[in-house]
Design a protein around this motif. Structure first.
Motif, mmCIF file in Angstrom:
data_model
loop_
_atom_site.group_PDB
_atom_site.id
_atom_site.type_symbol
_atom_site.label_atom_id
_atom_site.label_comp_id
_atom_site.label_asym_id
_atom_site.label_seq_id
_atom_site.Cartn_x
_atom_site.Cartn_y
_atom_site.Cartn_z
ATOM 1 N N ASP A 182 56.689 -14.002 -55.858
ATOM 2 C CA ASP A 182 57.761 -14.603 -56.667
ATOM 3 C C ASP A 182 59.079 -13.879 -56.370
ATOM 4 O OD1 ASP A 182 56.074 -16.434 -57.787
ATOM 5 O OD2 ASP A 182 55.841 -15.372 -59.713
ATOM 6 N N VAL A 183 59.000 -12.560 -56.252
ATOM 7 C CA VAL A 183 60.200 -11.759 -55.947
ATOM 8 C C VAL A 183 60.650 -12.021 -54.500
ATOM 9 C CG1 VAL A 183 61.128 -9.403 -55.731
ATOM 10 C CG2 VAL A 183 59.621 -9.985 -57.650
ATOM 11 N N PHE A 184 59.696 -12.105 -53.578
ATOM 12 C CA PHE A 184 60.033 -12.412 -52.174
ATOM 13 C C PHE A 184 60.792 -13.750 -52.088
ATOM 14 C CE2 PHE A 184 56.322 -10.013 -49.812
ATOM 15 C CZ PHE A 184 56.792 -8.818 -50.314
ATOM 16 N N ASN A 185 60.279 -14.751 -52.805
ATOM 17 C CA ASN A 185 60.937 -16.069 -52.765
ATOM 18 C C ASN A 185 62.369 -15.994 -53.282
ATOM 19 O OD1 ASN A 185 58.999 -17.860 -51.616
ATOM 20 N ND2 ASN A 185 57.811 -17.797 -53.510
ATOM 21 N N ARG A 186 62.566 -15.224 -54.338
ATOM 22 C CA ARG A 186 63.926 -15.059 -54.894
ATOM 23 C C ARG A 186 64.815 -14.316 -53.889
ATOM 24 N NH1 ARG A 186 66.856 -17.052 -57.491
ATOM 25 N NH2 ARG A 186 67.835 -15.279 -58.537
ATOM 26 N N ALA A 187 64.278 -13.269 -53.296
ATOM 27 C CA ALA A 187 65.053 -12.507 -52.306
ATOM 28 C C ALA A 187 65.458 -13.427 -51.151
ATOM 29 C CB ALA A 187 64.221 -11.332 -51.777
ATOM 30 N N GLY A 188 64.522 -14.282 -50.740
ATOM 31 C CA GLY A 188 64.795 -15.225 -49.659
ATOM 32 C C GLY A 188 65.893 -16.209 -50.011
ATOM 33 N N GLU A 189 65.872 -16.658 -51.271
ATOM 34 C CA GLU A 189 66.910 -17.590 -51.746
ATOM 35 C C GLU A 189 68.280 -16.931 -51.736
ATOM 36 O OE1 GLU A 189 64.383 -19.749 -55.167
ATOM 37 O OE2 GLU A 189 66.529 -19.545 -55.608
ATOM 38 N N ILE A 190 68.302 -15.687 -52.212
ATOM 39 C CA ILE A 190 69.570 -14.936 -52.282
ATOM 40 C C ILE A 190 70.126 -14.733 -50.874
ATOM 41 C CG2 ILE A 190 70.567 -12.658 -52.862
ATOM 42 C CD1 ILE A 190 68.417 -12.619 -55.208
ATOM 43 N N ALA A 191 69.251 -14.343 -49.952
ATOM 44 C CA ALA A 191 69.689 -14.096 -48.566
ATOM 45 C C ALA A 191 70.172 -15.389 -47.913
ATOM 46 C CB ALA A 191 68.548 -13.478 -47.765
ATOM 47 N N LYS A 192 69.451 -16.461 -48.179
ATOM 48 C CA LYS A 192 69.779 -17.748 -47.551
ATOM 49 C C LYS A 192 71.208 -18.194 -47.902
ATOM 50 C CE LYS A 192 67.700 -22.318 -47.059
ATOM 51 N NZ LYS A 192 66.703 -23.211 -47.666
ATOM 52 N N LYS A 193 71.618 -17.920 -49.136
ATOM 53 C CA LYS A 193 72.975 -18.293 -49.560
ATOM 54 C C LYS A 193 74.041 -17.609 -48.713
ATOM 55 C CE LYS A 193 71.788 -19.411 -54.295
ATOM 56 N NZ LYS A 193 71.456 -18.758 -55.550
#
Ligand code: MG
Length: 333
Positions: A179-190
């Motif tokens: 769940d944290v990895f997915n959030r980190a990925g979203e943040i980076a993607k932006k």
């Protein structure tokens, strides 16, 4: 060691030398023999520019003593791309985890030094400072990754990779982590950065379903359940999270990197090309098969990595030998 040797024997037979122990190399793996011959004729081969990356962890303190000149040496050896490490959350600068180290550089300065040497920093390893993946810590992780992403955007990287395994004993733990990895990925993607996870050997330990406590066998890789790496891959959004497969640690986790690359061609997009020390010397890694699969799968980049030399030789020496090995290997484009 007996277990590992038997395992390697079995696996190399199954995968046509995907992994071969040194003793097997001379008698049962023609592809590897060809690679070894290529390496031996190294000196005579013309210097062609290949896209060869390096994880700067390979140099430990040696690079930090004189970063500008160290980077120039790497470019002369034939490296063109770097994955750095040592991001410090407190300062937003880059250095080392060692308490002896006093060198810390800003993203802007590091980028400039690399450019001056003719290198590109395309990736960076970075572990969060929080290790409790309880959902209540979600905002702390977001905060950590937002800051890290801002600094790395300034550095101009394409990839931001977590190399450290959080505590995972079962599938529920893995879910909290992903769940944290997915959030980190979203943040980076932006910020236009691809976020990824890098394995060591423990990710190949199978863990039980739900919140069950694991019952480890003497050989933990023979425990029942699903390997952590597989849970990480299957629980993360392919749009936001990629995987950097460390091929050496995969073997040390008693798995065949080729099988993982074949199973997850769209998820494993970065590689750590690693051996016991300099590439090709141990004979236990079949890099020819690994590279062939990497090109077939459209892997974005690979980074050479070395651990500290057990014989005390300079790290720069192993890094240079590894560049020579790859530059002279016909299977590396
Ligand atoms: Mg690695």
């Amino acid at each position: 060691m007996t277990n590992r040797r038997n395992f390697l024997k079995g696996l190399s037979a199954l995968t046509m030398g995907g992994i071969a122990s040194q003793s097997l190399l001379s008698c049962s793996s023609p592809a590897s023999n060809k690679a070894a011959e290529t390496a031996e004729t190294a000196e005579a081969a013309p210097a062609t520019k290949k896209k060869i990356g390096l994880q700067t962890y390979s140099l430990g303190q040696e690079l930090l003593k004189d970063i500008p000149n160290g980077l120039k040496r790497l470019a002369e050896m034939g490296y063109s791309e770097l994955e750095i490490f040592g991001y410090q959350d407190a300062t937003g600068k880059f250095g080392d985890y060692s308490k002896d180290n006093q060198t810390f550089v800003s993203a802007k300065d590091y980028k400039k030094m690399a450019e001056d040497a003719g290198l590109v920093i395309s990736s960076s390893h970075c572990n969060p400072t929080i290790w409790d993946y309880a959902p209540s810590n979600g905002s702390k992780f977001d905060e950590f990754w937002k800051k890290a992403v801002d600094v790395h955007a300034e550095l101009g990287v394409k990839y931001l990779v977590q190399p450290g395994l959080p505590p995972v004993e079962n599938e529920d733990d893995a879910k909290r982590v992903t769940d944290v990895f997915n959030r980190a990925g979203e943040i980076a993607k932006k910020a236009g950065i691809k976020w990824g996870y890098h394995n060591h050997n423990m990710e190949f330990v199978p863990v039980p379903a739900g919140s069950e406590k694991p019952k480890y066998e003497k050989n933990p890789w023979r425990s029942k359940g699903t390997p952590i790496e597989e849970l990480f891959i299957n629980n993360t959004d392919p749009e936001n999270v990629l995987f950097e497969l460390d091929v050496y640690w995969t073997v040390m986790g008693q798995n065949d990197p080729l099988e993982w690359m074949e199973k997850y061609p769209n998820r494993i997009k970065l590689l750590h090309i690693k051996d016991r020390w300099e590439l090709g010397a141990s004979g236990m890694m079949n890099f020819e098969n690994i590279f062939n699969m990497a090109y077939k799968n459209g892997v974005f980049s690979f980074f050479v990595e070395l651990e500290r030399d057990r014989k005390g030789r300079p790290q720069f020496e192993g890094v240079e030998l590894s560049a020579k090995y790859l530059n002279n290997a016909s299977f590396v484009k």
